[in-house]
Enzyme design. Structure first.
Site, PDB file in Angstrom:
ATOM      1  N   GLY A 156     -56.753   0.888   6.813  1.00  0.00           N
ATOM      2  CA  GLY A 156     -55.587   0.848   7.673  1.00  0.00           C
ATOM      3  C   GLY A 156     -54.891   2.179   7.878  1.00  0.00           C
ATOM      4  O   GLY A 156     -54.040   2.320   8.766  1.00  0.00           O
ATOM      5  N   TYR A 210     -65.982 -12.916  -1.248  1.00  0.00           N
ATOM      6  CA  TYR A 210     -64.724 -12.940  -0.513  1.00  0.00           C
ATOM      7  C   TYR A 210     -64.135 -14.341  -0.607  1.00  0.00           C
ATOM      8  O   TYR A 210     -64.623 -15.285  -0.002  1.00  0.00           O
ATOM      9  CB  TYR A 210     -64.935 -12.557   0.949  1.00  0.00           C
ATOM     10  CG  TYR A 210     -65.558 -11.199   1.169  1.00  0.00           C
ATOM     11  CD1 TYR A 210     -65.541 -10.209   0.183  1.00  0.00           C
ATOM     12  CD2 TYR A 210     -66.191 -10.890   2.373  1.00  0.00           C
ATOM     13  CE1 TYR A 210     -66.118  -8.967   0.398  1.00  0.00           C
ATOM     14  CE2 TYR A 210     -66.767  -9.648   2.599  1.00  0.00           C
ATOM     15  CZ  TYR A 210     -66.731  -8.690   1.605  1.00  0.00           C
ATOM     16  OH  TYR A 210     -67.318  -7.462   1.827  1.00  0.00           O
ATOM     17  N   PRO A 247     -63.775   1.086   8.068  1.00  0.00           N
ATOM     18  CA  PRO A 247     -63.916   2.207   9.012  1.00  0.00           C
ATOM     19  C   PRO A 247     -62.575   2.777   9.470  1.00  0.00           C
ATOM     20  O   PRO A 247     -62.544   3.868  10.050  1.00  0.00           O
ATOM     21  CB  PRO A 247     -64.661   1.572  10.190  1.00  0.00           C
ATOM     22  CG  PRO A 247     -64.266   0.131  10.152  1.00  0.00           C
ATOM     23  CD  PRO A 247     -64.168  -0.197   8.678  1.00  0.00           C
TER      24      PRO A 247
END
Length: 381
Positions: free
Chosen positions: A255, A101, A251
């Site tokens: 979005g 990341y 999860p």
């Protein structure tokens, strides 16, 4: 559920909206907005859960995009630190990062953000992509050679400003390296106190079993939401059998389950959703049935759609800990309210039946990305 908690939920959007509006104004105004949000969310309880033997908050936070958003813009670093601090202040103690990341930059942001309360939180990072250890440049493919893993962890510790990674994942299975060799490298790091627990992400199921046999796993990470339920017939039953925790990434369906996306939405260049089949114009329309479902339940439970999606995940197993990511304070605060949503046994059964009745159209990932999931590590020669 108390009346106070219900009232706090009703006030969340007003308070969070005030906070968002104050982001670019004076410090005094921003502080006043923060205090309003704190009052609106004071009745919420995050709670605790176990991933194997590791105790964490019942919901975590993914910091993946804190160095850049889906739209490739760069969030304000100080605001990312504020979000991390605010999450901790509200009981979130589980922070998910990775060397990929940024690469590297998100680990630095997280390390800076948790510096004052490092010993009170659980931080994760991940190795496995072929990333230059010094420059962070991404090269093609994967790299889980034992010597590379050990050097990658040394870099993580420096960037995270810590002496140990609480939970270290293999980000993707390297098809060139036996998983037993990977486990051996992690075991050496554990012996040195640099890693406390380990896990796998998006692995093949036989590799999961072999890894756990070689060195017991604490957690498995995989995409899982109402929008993608593949783990229900794969990794989750194996985790239940072996006593391994499960951490869903994305999860909220990237979005989608917050209701922020509809059939008129078009995605910016660099946004992975622009190349995901489930978000094409022909597929997004039928998939909006899921959005309508969470909206209906949000009204019923006096909550927000995303909170329903997260509460549904947590209701599936007591050892599931979702890690919704965000770069927006109002979104973090909304996510933090999800553990306060109470679903009865009857409501869980009803909601499960409704989710199961909706057939999601389109593949979850482009073929080139999906090729890195469900991979089995080679056997030792």
């Amino acid at each position: 559920m108390t009346q106070g908690v219900e009232l706090n939920r009703r006030n969340l959007l007003l308070a969070a909206g005030t906070l968002a509006a104050a982001a670019n104004v004076s410090g005094a105004q921003a502080q006043a907005a923060t205090e309003q949000v704190t009052a609106a969310t004071a009745g919420w309880e995050i709670g605790r859960r176990k991933l194997g033997s590791l105790e964490v908050s019942s919901i975590g936070i993914g910091v993946q995009n804190m160095s850049r958003t889906y739209q490739t813009t760069i969030p304000t670093r100080t605001e990312m630190h504020r979000i991390i601090q605010a999450a901790f202040d509200r009981g979130i103690t589980f922070f998910d990062a990775a060397e990929a990341y940024g690469p590297h930059e998100v680990e630095r942001i997280l390390g800076e953000g948790i510096a004052s309360f490092r010993d009170n939180v659980v931080i994760t990072s991940k190795f496995g992509w072929n990333i230059d250890l010094k420059t962070g440049e991404r090269h093609p493919g994967l790299n889980s050679r034992p010597e590379h893993i050990k050097l990658a962890v040394e870099g993580m510790l420096q960037r995270l400003k810590t002496d140990r990674v609480d939970l270290l994942y293999q980000h993707r299975v390297d098809p060139q390296v036996p998983i037993e060799d990977v486990a051996g490298a992690v075991k050496d790091l554990m012996a040195e106190g640099k890693v406390l627990h380990w896990g796998l992400s998006e692995m093949g199921l036989q590799t999961l079993r072999r890894a756990h046999k070689a060195l017991p796993l604490t957690a498995v990470q995989s995409e899982y939401s109402m929008l993608w339920r593949g783990p229900e017939t794969g990794a989750i039953p194996v985790c239940e059998e072996l006593g391994i925790g499960f951490v869903p990434w994305s999860p909220l369906g990237v979005g989608f389950l917050t209701g922020a996306i509809d059939d008129r939405t078009r995605f910016a260049p660099g946004d992975i959703r622009s190349v995901e089949d489930r978000f094409t114009p022909e597929n997004i329309s039928p998939n909006l049935a899921l959005v309508q479902l969470v909206r209906t339940w949000a009204e019923r439970k006096q909550a927000q759609p995303g909170q329903i999606a997260l509460a549904w995940l947590m209701a599936q197993k007591p050892w599931i800990v979702p890690i919704p990511g965000t770069t927006q304070m109002p979104h973090m605060l909304e996510n933090a309210g999800a553990p306060s949503i109470r679903l009865s046994v009857a409501e869980i059964a009803e909601l499960n039946a409704s989710v199961a009745a909706i057939k999601v159209a389109g593949a979850r990932l482009p073929d080139a990305v999906q090729a890195y999931s469900d991979v089995e590590a080679p056997l030792r020669s």
